[in-house]
Design an enzyme around this catalytic site. Structure first.
Site, PDB file in Angstrom:
ATOM      1  N   ARG A 196       0.824  -1.216   0.000  1.00 42.83           N
ATOM      2  CA  ARG A 196       0.000   0.000   0.000  1.00 42.83           C
ATOM      3  C   ARG A 196       0.860   1.271   0.000  1.00 42.83           C
ATOM      4  NH1 ARG A 196      -2.127  -3.834  -1.208  1.00 42.83           N
ATOM      5  NH2 ARG A 196      -3.989  -4.804  -0.331  1.00 42.83           N
ATOM      6  N   SER A 245     -11.074  -0.928   3.739  1.00 40.78           N
ATOM      7  CA  SER A 245     -10.220  -1.423   4.821  1.00 40.78           C
ATOM      8  C   SER A 245      -9.530  -0.267   5.527  1.00 40.78           C
ATOM      9  CB  SER A 245      -9.175  -2.387   4.258  1.00 40.78           C
ATOM     10  OG  SER A 245      -9.787  -3.546   3.736  1.00 40.78           O
ATOM     11  N   GLU A 315      -4.561   2.395   6.793  1.00 37.25           N
ATOM     12  CA  GLU A 315      -4.542   2.192   5.340  1.00 37.25           C
ATOM     13  C   GLU A 315      -5.343   3.288   4.660  1.00 37.25           C
ATOM     14  OE1 GLU A 315      -6.053  -1.124   2.081  1.00 37.25           O
ATOM     15  OE2 GLU A 315      -5.108  -1.810   3.936  1.00 37.25           O
TER      16      GLU A 315
END
EC number: 1.3.1.98
Length: 323
Positions: A196, A245, A315
């Site tokens: 990420r 998420s 995230e």
């Protein structure tokens, strides 16, 4: 990037069209020849999945890539720039976004089969469109993009992933407009992809990307996409105001399990709630502020750290001014 003729910004009568400007503030750049839409104090809550947050000082919706380059060249780094896709995986703080938010529209949403199982995709194309186009062209390997709730620009920047694969596995290169208006093509090896994360600088806008797949049977590809869609429907609160998420999975662990073990399932703060269905999702139950949502996330982080010693990392991207 395709070549633009010298008279790309001219009307039929030889004059240059003006940008459509909305709002009371004076434009931060000269608008002669700019063809997109520029809005001051533009509401953003309706454009993000959480349906919360403050306005952008400026929202620019370029007519095409040449228009975006011209606008940013005139801006010349005087204001911060942020690209906005579908608004998933994003908390816009209640004080709004300083500078200019760039939102790519239909001109950036095309998908083209280049042959050799390569798709060229605009930065505004959704993961669903990319994977569906790959299916129709008999290109396998891009099915996982069906499970990423965002646009090419967003998941190229963040190395988006789902169901065992990530963008780093399929990206060839991408075209990026820099904050000064220059356009460069970056191969995947220059992006320093990690979980990420990419090396793309702040303010850079991904306007197109090329993905490599392999030969596949459209029926088999479609079946895998259906499986992914059903898995998301079964396990995630997709019909809620959520952001995707919330926390990254720590090495060898699952964020949702750590949140659950810390007793945070259903935890609330103001109008924000930890999902009962999937504990790595936060929900706006109806009237949550962005401060409620971010504050709940920090409360969850504190409880997980106290219970397991693990420091969860966000995230979801959090941007803008606090109130």
């Amino acid at each position: 990037m395709p070549h633009q003729p010298d008279d790309w910004n001219m009307l039929d009568d030889g004059s240059a069209p003006n940008c459509e400007v909305e709002g009371a503030a004076a434009s931060p750049v000269p608008i002669q020849g700019i063809r997109g839409r520029l809005t001051s104090q533009a509401p953003l809550a309706k454009l993000v999945w959480f349906k919360a947050g403050g306005p952008a000082d400026w929202l620019f919706e370029p007519a095409d890539a040449a228009d975006l380059r011209e606008f940013l060249e005139r801006l010349d780094g005087e204001l911060p720039v942020m690209a906005l896709g579908l608004g998933s995986n994003l908390i816009i703080r209640d004080g709004g976004i300083p500078g200019v938010v760039i939102r790519l529209g239909k001109a950036f949403a095309g998908v083209t089969d280049l042959g050799d199982h390569v798709l060229e995709c605009g930065g505004g194309a959704s993961g669903i469109l990319v994977s569906s186009s790959a299916r129709d062209a008999g290109i396998a390997g891009l099915e996982f993009l069906r499970g990423i709730p965002g646009t090419v620009g967003g998941f190229v920047r963040m190395n988006g992933g789902a169901y065992g694969r990530e963008v780093a596995d399929v990206l060839i290169d991408c075209d990026v407009v820099m904050p000064n208006g220059s356009c460069i093509r970056l191969p995947v090896t220059d992006l320093d992809y990690r979980y990420r994360h990419s090396a793309l600088p702040d303010g850079a806008v991904v306007v197109s990307a090329r993905f490599q797949g392999e030969a596949g049977d459209p029926a088999v590809i479609g079946a895998e996409m259906d499986r992914i869609a059903q898995a998301r429907e079964d396990s995630q609160p997709l019909r809620s105001k959520t952001g995707g998420s919330t926390f990254k999975n720590p090495e060898g662990r699952k964020a949702w399990a750590l949140v659950d073990e810390a007793g945070c399932r259903g935890l609330t703060l103001g109008g924000a709630q930890v999902s009962e269905k999937h504990t790595n999702f936060l929900i706006n139950t109806g009237d949550a502020t962005s401060a409620d949502i971010e504050g709940l996330g920090e409360l969850v982080r504190d409880r997980v750290r106290a219970h397991s010693g693990v420091a969860l990392e966000w995230e979801i991207k959090r941007v803008g001014r606090p109130t």
